[in-house]
Design a protein around this motif. Structure first.
Motif, PDB file in Angstrom:
ATOM      1  N   LEU A  38       0.860  -1.184   0.000  1.00 39.79           N
ATOM      2  CA  LEU A  38       0.000   0.000   0.000  1.00 39.79           C
ATOM      3  C   LEU A  38       0.896   1.235   0.000  1.00 39.79           C
ATOM      4  N   LYS A  39       0.613   2.155  -0.911  1.00 36.46           N
ATOM      5  CA  LYS A  39       1.412   3.368  -1.042  1.00 36.46           C
ATOM      6  C   LYS A  39       0.577   4.592  -0.680  1.00 36.46           C
ATOM      7  N   GLY A  42       2.559   8.113  -3.009  1.00 37.02           N
ATOM      8  CA  GLY A  42       3.637   7.542  -3.808  1.00 37.02           C
ATOM      9  C   GLY A  42       4.684   6.761  -3.046  1.00 37.02           C
ATOM     10  N   LYS A  43       4.635   6.770  -1.700  1.00 37.63           N
ATOM     11  CA  LYS A  43       5.634   6.059  -0.907  1.00 37.63           C
ATOM     12  C   LYS A  43       4.999   4.859  -0.209  1.00 37.63           C
ATOM     13  N   ALA A  44       5.725   3.740  -0.217  1.00 38.91           N
ATOM     14  CA  ALA A  44       5.222   2.527   0.427  1.00 38.91           C
ATOM     15  C   ALA A  44       5.078   2.740   1.929  1.00 38.91           C
ATOM     16  N   THR A  45       3.972   2.272   2.487  1.00 39.12           N
ATOM     17  CA  THR A  45       3.751   2.371   3.927  1.00 39.12           C
ATOM     18  C   THR A  45       4.509   1.241   4.635  1.00 39.12           C
ATOM     19  N   PRO A  46       4.655   1.334   5.962  1.00 41.66           N
ATOM     20  CA  PRO A  46       5.311   0.241   6.700  1.00 41.66           C
ATOM     21  C   PRO A  46       4.551  -1.077   6.524  1.00 41.66           C
ATOM     22  N   ALA A  47       5.210  -2.170   6.844  1.00 39.26           N
ATOM     23  CA  ALA A  47       4.574  -3.490   6.749  1.00 39.26           C
ATOM     24  C   ALA A  47       3.304  -3.512   7.589  1.00 39.26           C
ATOM     25  N   LEU A  60      -5.476  -7.468   7.278  1.00 39.36           N
ATOM     26  CA  LEU A  60      -4.302  -6.636   7.488  1.00 39.36           C
ATOM     27  C   LEU A  60      -4.684  -5.196   7.794  1.00 39.36           C
ATOM     28  N   ARG A  61      -3.888  -4.548   8.653  1.00 36.16           N
ATOM     29  CA  ARG A  61      -4.090  -3.136   8.980  1.00 36.16           C
ATOM     30  C   ARG A  61      -2.827  -2.350   8.622  1.00 36.16           C
ATOM     31  N   TYR A  62      -2.988  -1.372   7.737  1.00 34.92           N
ATOM     32  CA  TYR A  62      -1.877  -0.538   7.279  1.00 34.92           C
ATOM     33  C   TYR A  62      -1.928   0.823   7.964  1.00 34.92           C
ATOM     34  N   ASP A  63      -0.762   1.424   8.125  1.00 30.25           N
ATOM     35  CA  ASP A  63      -0.643   2.731   8.770  1.00 30.25           C
ATOM     36  C   ASP A  63      -0.613   3.829   7.705  1.00 30.25           C
ATOM     37  N   LEU A  64      -1.628   4.699   7.722  1.00 34.06           N
ATOM     38  CA  LEU A  64      -1.700   5.830   6.796  1.00 34.06           C
ATOM     39  C   LEU A  64      -1.597   7.164   7.534  1.00 34.06           C
ATOM     40  N   SER A  65      -0.950   7.154   8.665  1.00 30.35           N
ATOM     41  CA  SER A  65      -0.868   8.360   9.491  1.00 30.35           C
ATOM     42  C   SER A  65       0.012   9.417   8.836  1.00 30.35           C
ATOM     43  N   CYS A  66      -0.292  10.666   9.142  1.00 28.60           N
ATOM     44  CA  CYS A  66       0.493  11.782   8.602  1.00 28.60           C
ATOM     45  C   CYS A  66       0.392  12.969   9.555  1.00 28.60           C
ATOM     46  N   LYS A  67       1.211  13.982   9.306  1.00 24.89           N
ATOM     47  CA  LYS A  67       1.202  15.189  10.117  1.00 24.89           C
ATOM     48  C   LYS A  67       0.145  16.165   9.608  1.00 24.89           C
ATOM     49  N   GLN A  68      -0.523  16.837  10.535  1.00 25.77           N
ATOM     50  CA  GLN A  68      -1.392  17.944  10.135  1.00 25.77           C
ATOM     51  C   GLN A  68      -0.525  19.165   9.837  1.00 25.77           C
ATOM     52  N   GLN A  69      -0.961  19.952   8.884  1.00 29.42           N
ATOM     53  CA  GLN A  69      -0.192  21.118   8.472  1.00 29.42           C
ATOM     54  C   GLN A  69      -0.994  22.400   8.704  1.00 29.42           C
ATOM     55  N   VAL A  75      -4.893  13.665   0.835  1.00 28.32           N
ATOM     56  CA  VAL A  75      -3.864  12.633   0.804  1.00 28.32           C
ATOM     57  C   VAL A  75      -4.308  11.525  -0.148  1.00 28.32           C
ATOM     58  N   GLU A  76      -3.370  10.986  -0.911  1.00 32.54           N
ATOM     59  CA  GLU A  76      -3.666   9.921  -1.894  1.00 32.54           C
ATOM     60  C   GLU A  76      -3.072   8.597  -1.419  1.00 32.54           C
ATOM     61  N   TYR A  77      -3.803   7.520  -1.636  1.00 32.60           N
ATOM     62  CA  TYR A  77      -3.224   6.203  -1.375  1.00 32.60           C
ATOM     63  C   TYR A  77      -3.738   5.207  -2.409  1.00 32.60           C
ATOM     64  N   CYS A  78      -2.954   4.159  -2.620  1.00 35.61           N
ATOM     65  CA  CYS A  78      -3.320   3.130  -3.593  1.00 35.61           C
ATOM     66  C   CYS A  78      -2.705   1.803  -3.160  1.00 35.61           C
TER      67      CYS A  78
END
Length: 581
Positions: A38-39, A42-47, A60-69, A75-78
């Motif tokens: 899962l990206k 454009g960057k692969a997320t952790p396992a 499976l549970r993926y981490d899509l966390s990010c900083k607020q600005q 935010v895009e994911y694929c």
């Protein structure tokens, strides 16, 4: 080519107090192959974290966390191997999230689909077209209310909602009584045999499989167009993939009426087996936690309690989940799943009203203690006006059906398929729950007064839209400490009151709604005329938008229901004043 059996389902995990926007995405994939990549931007997320493995599938549970600005952003994911790109929108640091509230995402009766005005997913389609400009059909037309959001959100390349609160009945397990033959046979047994019925290992495997597989078939159904298709099926799967969710269960997430049957039936081996597997499935799918982290519920043995009220040992959730950095912020020392989030000037208290429910109890003493402790010391200071949203799956204020309650009590009932009886027992306003309702209202009033904040109740369950208020009569001024409003939104899929008998019932509800409810010497509840309507109860499928404006002279919480009609969707707008400082 990657095949998904479920998901992606986004879940909000908190962190906004520190400027973090913690989000996870759950999928179900083939357990015999390597995990999908899962990206995010454009960057692969952790396992991913393995939540559960079942019959060749891995969850499976993926981490899509990010900083607020400083500014909100999309935010895009694929997922590699799937020709689909999803987005979610992150609010600016310290800003209030734009939220949407939904409930009752399914059918209690398979024949319910015949009662629908439009298609099964028509309300989801409307919600998603309001949320994300990219999914709209080419011929989509805006109304005046939508045009405002078009200019303020969509034309900036953003989506309308940051969070989706799902207040109960995200899935309906009621068909289990027909789909598993042994359970259908059990229904026909005499009551004495039902109560002592032994669950065989083979039946328990069928029950476990059912609770897992049903999520797959309902949350990513066969008639859902494959991800990446040009023609999209705008349904709950699309909604949960585009808006981070906050979920809490209600009875249908277990089966109809859980907690409102007789104490003997609730404690029977079959009911306990069903609850065990429903609880574990809820933990995995809706709370996105690993199955092996879930402690068993244990009845307290240090007190001699009646069978009526289940008093469970409290769970040290901080210990259970200390190794999981993306765990939900569950209240410590409670047996249930109540939790809270604070995002900018908005605080959300999401109450578990099912784990400890009985005829005479909605929440047990440890849950009350942990909830009151958070209200007292867990709400952070806010430089602007703070607004507390209390999420109650069942309405706190609703027309009271006193005569029906008397008939049920005198005639008796205890049939697993008798939804009318347990629905009455479910209400906060039922005579058996009136004392606890007063405790809740007094607790919320106390919080509003001490913290100088507005408190609003969000609820669902009843398959109508409605607006209620509870207020003190011993003071002249109307401010946050003397008035609490309730916004009810239900249902996003389940039919509203549309049959002849249901319309008659709705007329009765509207008549009863005109009468104020005297809750205490200085406490009254009242149903209000529904905005832009001449009735108190709106019998229509609907969803509810919740948006706090940024007016420096005093923020208002704008609540906007979108109600389904035979023609277009109608807008019903309400503004709740903030605290005057």
């Amino acid at each position: 080519m990657t095949k998904l059996y479920l998901g992606p389902v986004l879940s909000f995990r908190g962190g906004a107090e520190k400027g973090e926007w913690k989000v996870t995405a759950m999928i179900a994939a083939d357990g015999n192959k390597s995990f999908p990549v899962l990206k995010m931007d454009g960057k692969a997320t952790p396992a991913p974290k393995i939540l559960f493995e079942h019959r060749g599938k891995v969850f499976l549970r993926y981490d899509l966390s990010c900083k607020q600005q400083k500014e909100e952003r999309k935010v895009e994911y694929c997922i590699d191997g799937i020709d689909e790109v999803w987005h979610f929108t992150v609010p600016a640091r310290g800003e209030a999230p734009r939220m949407v509230y939904v409930s009752c995402n399914g059918f209690s009766d398979a024949n319910g689909i015949r009662k629908l005005i439009k298609g099964e997913n028509a309300v989801w389609e409307d919600l998603l077209c309001n949320h994300d400009k990219a999914v709209r059909p080419k011929d989509y037309r805006l109304d005046k209310e939508q045009l405002w959001h078009e200019m303020h959100t969509h034309e900036k390349g953003l989506q309308r909602f940051h969070l989706m609160v799902m207040g109960g009945d995200q899935i309906y397990f009621d068909p289990i009584w027909d789909d598993i033959k042994l359970l259908k046979k059990w229904i026909g047994l005499p009551r004495k045999e039902q109560l002592k019925y032994t669950v065989s290992a083979a039946l328990e495997r069928k029950i476990e499989d059912y609770y897992i597989d049903f999520y797959l078939s309902r949350w990513l159904p066969n008639n859902h167009a494959p991800w990446g298709s040009v023609h999209k099926t705008l349904d709950s799967a699309h909604g949960m993939a585009r808006i981070p969710t906050i979920m809490m269960w209600d009875d249908h997430d277990i089966f109809d009426g859980w907690g409102s049957h007789s104490p003997e039936m609730q404690r029977s081996p079959l009911f306990q087996c069903l609850f065990y597997h429903a609880r574990r499935a809820f933990w995995i799918f809706q709370m996105q936690q690993a199955a092996d982290q879930l402690p068993e519920l244990k009845l307290r043995t240090d007190v001699n309690m009646r069978i009526d009220d289940p008093i469970f040992e409290p769970i040290r959730w901080s210990e259970v989940l200390k190794s999981d950095k993306l765990a939900l912020p569950l209240f410590d020392n409670q047996p249930g799943f109540s939790f809270a989030h604070t995002v900018g000037p908005i605080s959300l208290l999401v109450a578990d009203l099912r784990t400890e429910r009985s005829h005479e109890q909605i929440m047990g003493p440890e849950t009350w203690r942990s909830m009151q402790q958070w209200l007292s010391s867990g709400i952070s200071e806010c430089p602007t006006d703070r607004h507390l949203l209390f999420v109650s799956s069942v309405p706190v204020m609703h027309p009271k059906l006193s005569l029906a309650e008397i008939l049920m009590d005198n005639l008796g009932y205890d049939h697993v398929l008798d939804s009318s009886a347990d629905d009455l027992k479910d209400h906060w306003s039922n005579d058996d729950h009136e004392g606890e309702r007063k405790r809740l209202i007094e607790t919320l009033f106390k919080t509003a007064q001490e913290k100088r904040m507005r408190v609003t109740v969000l609820s669902g369950d009843v398959h109508v839209a409605a607006w209620g208020v509870v207020y003190r009569t011993d003071v002249d001024n109307c401010d946050c400490s003397t008035q609490i409003q309730q916004l009810t939104s239900s249902a996003v899929v389940h039919p509203s009151l549309v049959s002849v008998m249901e319309r008659l019932f709705c007329q009765m509800l509207n008549s009863l709604a005109k009468k104020k409810q005297k809750l205490d010497v200085h406490l009254e509840a009242e149903m209000m005329l529904f905005p832009a309507s001449n009735r108190y109860i709106m019998p229509a499928r609907n969803w509810l938008a919740l948006e706090l404006d940024a007016n420096p002279d005093g923020r208002k919480l704008w609540a906007s229901w979108r109600c389904e009609t035979k023609g277009e969707f109608t807008n019903h707008l309400l503004a709740i004043e903030s605290v005057k400082r």
